[in-house]
Design a protein around this motif. Structure first.
Motif, PDB file in Angstrom:
ATOM      1  N   HIS A  81     -45.457  -6.550  22.100  1.00  0.00           N
ATOM      2  CA  HIS A  81     -46.423  -7.417  22.787  1.00  0.00           C
ATOM      3  C   HIS A  81     -45.840  -7.853  21.077  1.00  0.00           C
ATOM      4  O   HIS A  81     -45.656  -9.171  21.866  1.00  0.00           O
ATOM      5  N   ASP A  86     -45.854 -12.207  21.506  1.00  0.00           N
ATOM      6  CA  ASP A  86     -47.528 -11.973  21.280  1.00  0.00           C
ATOM      7  C   ASP A  86     -48.116 -11.077  19.770  1.00  0.00           C
ATOM      8  O   ASP A  86     -48.376  -9.897  19.658  1.00  0.00           O
ATOM      9  N   SER A  89     -52.114 -10.391  19.420  1.00  0.00           N
ATOM     10  CA  SER A  89     -52.212  -8.956  20.276  1.00  0.00           C
ATOM     11  C   SER A  89     -51.513  -7.671  19.182  1.00  0.00           C
ATOM     12  O   SER A  89     -52.609  -7.388  19.143  1.00  0.00           O
ATOM     13  N   LEU A  93     -54.253  -4.918  17.798  1.00  0.00           N
ATOM     14  CA  LEU A  93     -53.762  -3.823  18.748  1.00  0.00           C
ATOM     15  C   LEU A  93     -54.352  -2.443  17.379  1.00  0.00           C
ATOM     16  O   LEU A  93     -54.142  -1.584  17.596  1.00  0.00           O
ATOM     17  N   VAL A 122     -57.999  -0.378  26.924  1.00  0.00           N
ATOM     18  CA  VAL A 122     -57.079  -1.832  26.200  1.00  0.00           C
ATOM     19  C   VAL A 122     -55.756  -1.446  25.972  1.00  0.00           C
ATOM     20  O   VAL A 122     -55.086  -2.868  26.211  1.00  0.00           O
ATOM     21  N   THR A 126     -53.241  -4.287  28.148  1.00  0.00           N
ATOM     22  CA  THR A 126     -52.013  -5.406  27.792  1.00  0.00           C
ATOM     23  C   THR A 126     -50.739  -5.169  27.924  1.00  0.00           C
ATOM     24  O   THR A 126     -50.351  -5.812  27.982  1.00  0.00           O
ATOM     25  N   ILE A 129     -50.243  -6.141  31.980  1.00  0.00           N
ATOM     26  CA  ILE A 129     -50.649  -7.981  31.609  1.00  0.00           C
ATOM     27  C   ILE A 129     -49.177  -8.248  31.795  1.00  0.00           C
ATOM     28  O   ILE A 129     -48.340  -9.087  31.842  1.00  0.00           O
TER      29      ILE A 129
END
Length: 191
Positions: A81, A86, A89, A93, A122, A126, A129
Motif C-alpha cells: 500500500h 495509499d 490504508s 492495517l 481485510v 485490500t 484491490i
C-alpha cells in the motif's frame, strides 16, 4: 518414538513448506521492502515452531500463529500500500494489527479466531484491490490465495483432499510466493 502417520507427515510437510517459502520471501524482499520481509519472517518463525518438538508449548505455538496473523500479515500489506501511495490504508492495517496483538489476551479463543479471520480477509481484499488497479498479476494471485487460506479456516468441513489446516498452509505458502513476486514487480515499477 512411534512412527508418524501419513496425516502427521502431511501436516509436518505443510509447516515446512510454509516456513521455507516464507523465509525465502523474507530474504528476497529484505532490501526493498523491510516491512514485508518482517511479515514473511514472522510467518516463517510461526510455521517453524510447529515443527520443532519441545521448542515451545502448544500455547506458545498458538501465540506465534496469532502474532504472525495480526502483525505479520498487515506488515506484508503495508509496503504494498505504501509504495502505491495509499499511506492511510497502510497505517490503518498496521495500526489495527498492533491493537489486536495487544488486545489478544482479552478476546478469548472465539474472539481471537474471528479477529484473525477478519485480518486475513481485510489484508487479502485490500491487496487484491491495489493489485488490480496497478495491474500486478502476482499481487492478485497472492491476495486471492491468502483469502483462500482464510476461507478454509472458516469452513465446517474438516477434510477435503487434505485436512483444512494443511490445505490452508499450502494456500498460504502459494500466496506468500506470489506475494513475494508481486513485491518484486512493484519494486521494479516504482523503484
Amino acid at each position: 518414538m512411534a512412527p508418524k502417520s501419513g496425516e502427521e507427515w502431511g501436516t509436518a510437510l505443510s509447516h515446512l513448506v510454509l516456513s521455507v517459502v516464507s523465509l525465502h520471501a523474507a530474504v528476497c524482499t529484505a532490501q526493498a521492502n523491510r516491512g514485508a520481509a518482517a511479515g514473511f519472517l514472522l510467518q516463517a518463525l510461526a510455521a517453524a515452531t510447529m515443527l520443532a518438538p519441545g521448542l515451545g508449548t502448544d500455547e506458545d505455538c498458538q501465540a506465534g500463529a496469532w502474532v504472525a496473523t495480526v502483525i505479520g500479515l498487515p506488515l506484508l500489506a503495508f509496503d504494498f500500500h505504501w509504495v502505491n501511495g495509499d499511506h492511510s490504508s497502510a497505517n490503518l492495517l498496521l495500526g489495527g494489527g498492533m491493537v489486536l496483538a495487544v488486545a489478544g489476551d482479552h478476546l478469548g479463543v472465539e474472539g481471537r479466531s474471528v479477529a484473525g479471520q477478519a485480518v486475513v480477509l481485510v489484508v487479502s481484499v485490500t491487496v487484491v484491490i491495489v493489485a488490480v488497479f496497478t495491474a500486478n498479476t502476482y499481487g492478485v494471485w497472492g491476495g486471492t490465495m491468502l483469502g483462500v487460506a482464510g476461507l478454509l479456516s472458516r469452513l465446517e468441513e474438516d477434510n477435503f483432499l487434505l485436512p483444512k489446516e494443511d490445505a490452508g498452509r499450502w494456500a498460504l505458502a502459494a500466496g506468500s510466493w506470489a506475494y513475494c513476486r508481486a513485491l518484486h514487480v512493484q519494486h521494479l515499477q516504482w523503484g
